[in-house]
Design a protein around this motif. Sequence first.
Motif, PDB file in Angstrom:
ATOM      1  N   VAL A  69       0.381   4.056   9.851  1.00  0.00           N
ATOM      2  CA  VAL A  69      -0.340   2.992  10.555  1.00  0.00           C
ATOM      3  C   VAL A  69      -1.449   2.395   9.686  1.00  0.00           C
ATOM      4  N   ASP A  70      -2.144   3.234   8.930  1.00  0.00           N
ATOM      5  CA  ASP A  70      -3.251   2.747   8.098  1.00  0.00           C
ATOM      6  C   ASP A  70      -2.772   1.778   7.027  1.00  0.00           C
ATOM      7  N   ARG A  71      -1.556   1.935   6.583  1.00  0.00           N
ATOM      8  CA  ARG A  71      -1.020   1.005   5.578  1.00  0.00           C
ATOM      9  C   ARG A  71      -1.038  -0.427   6.111  1.00  0.00           C
ATOM     10  N   MET A  72      -0.866  -0.563   7.416  1.00  0.00           N
ATOM     11  CA  MET A  72      -0.835  -1.895   8.012  1.00  0.00           C
ATOM     12  C   MET A  72      -2.199  -2.570   7.939  1.00  0.00           C
ATOM     13  N   SER A  73      -3.270  -1.782   8.082  1.00  0.00           N
ATOM     14  CA  SER A  73      -4.615  -2.367   8.015  1.00  0.00           C
ATOM     15  C   SER A  73      -5.046  -2.594   6.576  1.00  0.00           C
ATOM     16  N   ASP A  74      -4.537  -1.753   5.671  1.00  0.00           N
ATOM     17  CA  ASP A  74      -4.916  -1.895   4.259  1.00  0.00           C
ATOM     18  C   ASP A  74      -4.276  -3.113   3.604  1.00  0.00           C
ATOM     19  N   ALA A  75      -3.100  -3.498   4.117  1.00  0.00           N
ATOM     20  CA  ALA A  75      -2.379  -4.626   3.509  1.00  0.00           C
ATOM     21  C   ALA A  75      -2.735  -5.922   4.232  1.00  0.00           C
ATOM     22  N   LYS A  76      -3.272  -6.881   3.503  1.00  0.00           N
ATOM     23  CA  LYS A  76      -3.600  -8.183   4.089  1.00  0.00           C
ATOM     24  C   LYS A  76      -2.354  -9.069   4.008  1.00  0.00           C
ATOM     25  N   VAL A  77      -1.498  -8.913   4.995  1.00  0.00           N
ATOM     26  CA  VAL A  77      -0.223  -9.639   4.988  1.00  0.00           C
ATOM     27  C   VAL A  77      -0.039 -10.339   6.313  1.00  0.00           C
ATOM     28  N   HIS A  78       0.915 -11.240   6.329  1.00  0.00           N
ATOM     29  CA  HIS A  78       1.245 -11.992   7.533  1.00  0.00           C
ATOM     30  C   HIS A  78       1.866 -11.064   8.570  1.00  0.00           C
ATOM     31  N   PHE A  79       1.708 -11.449   9.838  1.00  0.00           N
ATOM     32  CA  PHE A  79       2.212 -10.623  10.934  1.00  0.00           C
ATOM     33  C   PHE A  79       3.716 -10.376  10.834  1.00  0.00           C
ATOM     34  N   ARG A  80       4.428 -11.297  10.242  1.00  0.00           N
ATOM     35  CA  ARG A  80       5.887 -11.109  10.097  1.00  0.00           C
ATOM     36  C   ARG A  80       6.187  -9.893   9.231  1.00  0.00           C
ATOM     37  N   GLN A  81       5.351  -9.656   8.206  1.00  0.00           N
ATOM     38  CA  GLN A  81       5.545  -8.461   7.377  1.00  0.00           C
ATOM     39  C   GLN A  81       5.185  -7.201   8.160  1.00  0.00           C
ATOM     40  N   HIS A  82       4.185  -7.308   9.035  1.00  0.00           N
ATOM     41  CA  HIS A  82       3.867  -6.184   9.916  1.00  0.00           C
ATOM     42  C   HIS A  82       5.074  -5.842  10.780  1.00  0.00           C
ATOM     43  N   GLN A  83       5.707  -6.861  11.335  1.00  0.00           N
ATOM     44  CA  GLN A  83       6.876  -6.643  12.188  1.00  0.00           C
ATOM     45  C   GLN A  83       8.005  -5.980  11.401  1.00  0.00           C
ATOM     46  N   ALA A  84       8.268  -6.496  10.203  1.00  0.00           N
ATOM     47  CA  ALA A  84       9.332  -5.935   9.376  1.00  0.00           C
ATOM     48  C   ALA A  84       9.038  -4.473   9.023  1.00  0.00           C
ATOM     49  N   TYR A  85       7.770  -4.189   8.753  1.00  0.00           N
ATOM     50  CA  TYR A  85       7.340  -2.823   8.415  1.00  0.00           C
ATOM     51  C   TYR A  85       7.549  -1.888   9.609  1.00  0.00           C
ATOM     52  N   MET A  86       7.108  -2.313  10.786  1.00  0.00           N
ATOM     53  CA  MET A  86       7.250  -1.491  11.981  1.00  0.00           C
ATOM     54  C   MET A  86       8.723  -1.234  12.311  1.00  0.00           C
ATOM     55  N   LEU A  87       9.547  -2.244  12.135  1.00  0.00           N
ATOM     56  CA  LEU A  87      10.977  -2.075  12.403  1.00  0.00           C
ATOM     57  C   LEU A  87      11.623  -1.122  11.400  1.00  0.00           C
ATOM     58  N   SER A  88      11.141  -1.133  10.154  1.00  0.00           N
ATOM     59  CA  SER A  88      11.660  -0.196   9.148  1.00  0.00           C
ATOM     60  C   SER A  88      11.331   1.237   9.533  1.00  0.00           C
ATOM     61  N   VAL A  89      10.112   1.458  10.009  1.00  0.00           N
ATOM     62  CA  VAL A  89       9.710   2.799  10.453  1.00  0.00           C
ATOM     63  C   VAL A  89      10.540   3.215  11.662  1.00  0.00           C
ATOM     64  N   ALA A  90      10.702   2.297  12.612  1.00  0.00           N
ATOM     65  CA  ALA A  90      11.489   2.596  13.815  1.00  0.00           C
ATOM     66  C   ALA A  90      12.931   2.921  13.459  1.00  0.00           C
ATOM     67  N   ASN A  91      13.485   2.211  12.505  1.00  0.00           N
ATOM     68  CA  ASN A  91      14.860   2.463  12.078  1.00  0.00           C
ATOM     69  C   ASN A  91      14.997   3.854  11.473  1.00  0.00           C
ATOM     70  N   CYS A  92      13.988   4.275  10.704  1.00  0.00           N
ATOM     71  CA  CYS A  92      13.967   5.624  10.132  1.00  0.00           C
ATOM     72  C   CYS A  92      13.991   6.670  11.245  1.00  0.00           C
ATOM     73  N   ILE A  93      13.188   6.447  12.279  1.00  0.00           N
ATOM     74  CA  ILE A  93      13.120   7.376  13.416  1.00  0.00           C
ATOM     75  C   ILE A  93      14.454   7.446  14.143  1.00  0.00           C
ATOM     76  N   VAL A  94      15.063   6.309  14.381  1.00  0.00           N
ATOM     77  CA  VAL A  94      16.359   6.268  15.078  1.00  0.00           C
ATOM     78  C   VAL A  94      17.426   7.006  14.276  1.00  0.00           C
ATOM     79  N   GLN A  95      17.455   6.788  12.972  1.00  0.00           N
ATOM     80  CA  GLN A  95      18.437   7.464  12.118  1.00  0.00           C
ATOM     81  C   GLN A  95      18.246   8.978  12.141  1.00  0.00           C
TER      82      GLN A  95
END
Length: 259
Positions: A69-95
């Motif tokens: 979660v802290d990586r999201m606050s450390d990276a000054k990126v657009h919300f779309r990258q936040h979404q892509a990041y969260m979905l990548s984590v969720a995909n890891c959990i599902v797998q």
Amino acid sequence: LHISDSYKAAVDALGYKAIVGIGSTIYINDVEPGDGGKLAFDSRDEADLIAAVKFGPQEKIEAAVRRVVDRMSDAKVHFRQHQAYMLSVANCIVQLIQQYDLDMAEMFGEGRDYADTFSVIPKMQKQEEFGQWLLPIALRMNQAMNQERDNTMKQVIKEAKQYIQDNYQDPDLSVEKICRHLHMSPAYFSTMFKKETGQTLTQYLIDVRIDKAKEMLRNPERTIGEIACMVGYQDERHFSKLFSKMTGVKPTEYRRFYV
């Protein structure tokens, strides 16, 4: 044309509200990284999260989720990258859930269809929301994996005990031979056996053999040497010494008392 461009820039700037917070003025040049910015759930992050979920303890899981979660606050990126990041984590959990054949609905919580995960996550406006979603799932997964490991180990120990009951007469029966039958490492299985039963695998084998010898000693027609061989000891003196150590009396004394 300028109004259209300004509107587009304003909408784009809203994608950074996760960085500056709601209710604050956003100046696009302050938040737009010069190099484009990067927020990626890389293989190292994935390995750390998976290891924490699989093996715990809770403190390690909490720390791993906090890093994600802290990586999201450390990276000054657009919300779309936040979404892509969260979905990548969720995909890891599902797998991981699928790999360990865990109950998907149970892991995601009562009444939660895992398929909804990929529609719910993009609606999260704050990284704290993502952390509050991820941590309970990670903890439930760890608990389920530990339970499955316990159940599996109990079954293997039961199989080991039965194998000893069926083969205690074999003079070559050993920890190594038992573990070869179970397809397990002797060192690892011996540790788990001691943890579950409170005694070593070798001690359990001795207990079984001595108990069988006690039964046989009640038959006066069998010699001590014959009984020693029948319970896996080719050396009668070694058997007698071991029997005395375990019971406090010699085989002949035991027979005299019980026959």
